[in-house]
Design an enzyme around this catalytic site. Structure first.
Site, short mmCIF file in Angstrom:
data_model
loop_
_atom_site.label_atom_id
_atom_site.label_comp_id
_atom_site.label_asym_id
_atom_site.label_seq_id
_atom_site.Cartn_x
_atom_site.Cartn_y
_atom_site.Cartn_z
N LYS A 36 0.84 -1.20 0.00
CA LYS A 36 0.00 0.00 0.00
C LYS A 36 0.88 1.25 0.00
O LYS A 36 1.76 1.40 0.85
CB LYS A 36 -0.90 0.01 1.24
CG LYS A 36 -1.78 1.26 1.33
CD LYS A 36 -2.80 1.14 2.46
CE LYS A 36 -2.32 1.67 3.78
NZ LYS A 36 -2.12 3.13 3.85
N ASP A 63 -3.48 4.29 -1.97
CA ASP A 63 -4.40 4.74 -0.90
C ASP A 63 -4.38 6.27 -0.83
O ASP A 63 -3.80 6.85 0.09
CB ASP A 63 -3.93 4.10 0.42
CG ASP A 63 -4.78 4.50 1.61
OD1 ASP A 63 -5.92 4.96 1.40
OD2 ASP A 63 -4.30 4.35 2.75
N LYS A 65 -7.35 8.12 -1.27
CA LYS A 65 -8.68 8.54 -0.78
C LYS A 65 -9.19 9.78 -1.52
O LYS A 65 -9.41 10.85 -0.92
CB LYS A 65 -8.64 8.81 0.73
CG LYS A 65 -8.18 7.62 1.57
CD LYS A 65 -8.25 7.94 3.06
CE LYS A 65 -7.83 6.78 3.93
NZ LYS A 65 -6.37 6.52 3.91
N ASP A 68 -13.55 14.71 -4.43
CA ASP A 68 -13.60 15.98 -5.18
C ASP A 68 -14.85 15.93 -6.05
O ASP A 68 -15.68 15.01 -5.91
CB ASP A 68 -12.31 16.11 -6.03
CG ASP A 68 -11.89 17.57 -6.23
OD1 ASP A 68 -12.78 18.38 -6.59
OD2 ASP A 68 -10.71 17.88 -6.05
N THR A 122 -11.68 6.22 10.92
CA THR A 122 -11.73 5.68 12.29
C THR A 122 -11.19 6.67 13.32
O THR A 122 -11.33 6.46 14.51
CB THR A 122 -10.95 4.36 12.38
OG1 THR A 122 -9.68 4.57 11.77
CG2 THR A 122 -11.67 3.23 11.71
N ARG A 213 3.31 -1.43 10.73
CA ARG A 213 4.45 -1.54 11.65
C ARG A 213 4.77 -2.94 12.16
O ARG A 213 5.97 -3.23 12.34
CB ARG A 213 4.25 -0.55 12.80
CG ARG A 213 4.44 0.89 12.32
CD ARG A 213 3.80 1.89 13.24
NE ARG A 213 2.35 1.83 13.17
CZ ARG A 213 1.52 2.57 13.91
NH1 ARG A 213 2.01 3.43 14.78
NH2 ARG A 213 0.21 2.47 13.76
O1 C5P Z 1 1.31 0.39 11.12
P1 C5P Z 1 -0.16 0.04 11.03
O2 C5P Z 1 -0.41 -1.45 10.90
O3 C5P Z 1 -0.98 0.66 12.13
O4 C5P Z 1 -0.60 0.71 9.64
C1 C5P Z 1 -1.94 0.72 9.22
C2 C5P Z 1 -2.07 1.45 7.91
O5 C5P Z 1 -3.46 1.53 7.60
C3 C5P Z 1 -1.54 2.88 7.92
O6 C5P Z 1 -1.06 3.16 6.60
C4 C5P Z 1 -2.76 3.70 8.23
O7 C5P Z 1 -2.71 4.99 7.70
C5 C5P Z 1 -3.86 2.89 7.53
N1 C5P Z 1 -5.20 3.07 8.08
C6 C5P Z 1 -5.52 2.81 9.40
N2 C5P Z 1 -6.79 2.98 9.86
C7 C5P Z 1 -7.73 3.39 9.02
C8 C5P Z 1 -7.45 3.64 7.68
C9 C5P Z 1 -6.15 3.46 7.24
O8 C5P Z 1 -4.65 2.41 10.18
N3 C5P Z 1 -8.96 3.50 9.46
#
Ligand code: C5P
Length: 235
Positions: A36, A63, A65, A68, A122, A213
């Site tokens: 992503k 990603d 999003k 517009d 979220t 992460r």
């Molecule tokens: O590091 P981690 O597993 O938390 O990364 C989650 C990814 O998903 C990040 O790129 C974050 O921006 C994205 N994301 C999220 N929650 C959402 C939408 C997208 O964590 N509701």
């Protein structure tokens, strides 16, 4: 929509530059995961990096999003399709016409990415959405926007693992659900709040898991990825 063997994990490449991104990607294999690319990496490195990832054989979820006027979003989705990405997303709150234009823009393309909606971020709670004029429960708005996305021809939505079973039940099993907020057992939760393990999320009906992460910050990312895949195979 998906075969049991296809990679279900999408690794969030939340990096600032090409060198650190490729240092991770060169340890991974396209048969095991998808990638992503979000706003920061895209603004810093642009379509050139996306093309490098695609040329290495990876499916890329762009990603960005989009939100517009319909014409502009449709043109951006067309550009993403031309770039060869596997998945692209738009804000469902942009409305029916915007989503229908986006669908129409890519449906005759030789390469057609999956077109996914974003419902309620979220990061927003009930008070936050009330402040922008929506006096209702975030979960009700998620369902409303997910149904609108489905009616407007989108392939699915991004949602939290907690929302998966209700959305599959209300909209149907073929509606593609992409879930962040996933943490393997024992992993650092970080700033995520309502998490599920990868196997719990898949058992609930999630189609693709966005994981950052727990893999990118691991000292052996490929091993971390393979451990998650193994955990998921035992469900
Ligand atoms: O590091 P981690 O597993 O938390 O990364 C989650 C990814 O998903 C990040 O790129 C974050 O921006 C994205 N994301 C999220 N929650 C959402 C939408 C997208 O964590 N509701």
């Amino acid at each position: 929509m998906k075969s049991p063997e296809e990679p279900r994990i999408i690794i969030a490449l939340d990096y600032k530059d090409k060198i650190s991104t490729l240092a991770l990607v060169d340890q991974l294999e396209p048969s095991l995961c998808r990638l992503k690319v979000g706003k920061e990496l895209f603004v810093r490195c642009g379509p050139d990096l996306v093309k490098i990832l695609i040329d290495k054989g990876f499916d890329v979820f762009l990603d960005l999003k989009f939100h517009d006027i319909p014409n502009t979003v449709a043109a951006a989705c067309q550009a993403a399709a031309d770039m060869g990405v596997w998945m692209v997303n738009v804000h469902a709150s942009g409305g029916r016409k915007m989503m229908e234009y986006a669908r129409e823009a890519i449906q005759n393309n030789e390469h057609q990415p999956l077109l996914i909606g974003v419902t309620v971020l979220t990061s927003l709670n009930r008070q936050d959405i009330a402040e922008v004029g929506l006096d209702l429960e975030p979960a009700d708005q998620v369902l409303r926007l997910a149904k609108l996305a489905n009616d407007s021809g989108l392939d699915g939505v991004v949602c939290s693992p907690q929302e998966v079973s209700a959305l599959k039940q209300e909209i149907g099993q073929n509606f593609c659900l992409v879930t962040p907020g996933v943490r393997p057992k024992g992993a650092d939760i970080g700033d995520q709040q309502r998490i599920m393990t990868p196997s719990q999320a898949l058992t609930s009906g999630s189609d693709y898991l966005v994981i950052g992460r727990p893999i990118t910050a691991h000292n052996e990312p490929l091993k971390a990825l393979k451990n998650i895949i193994e955990e998921c195979q035992n469900i």
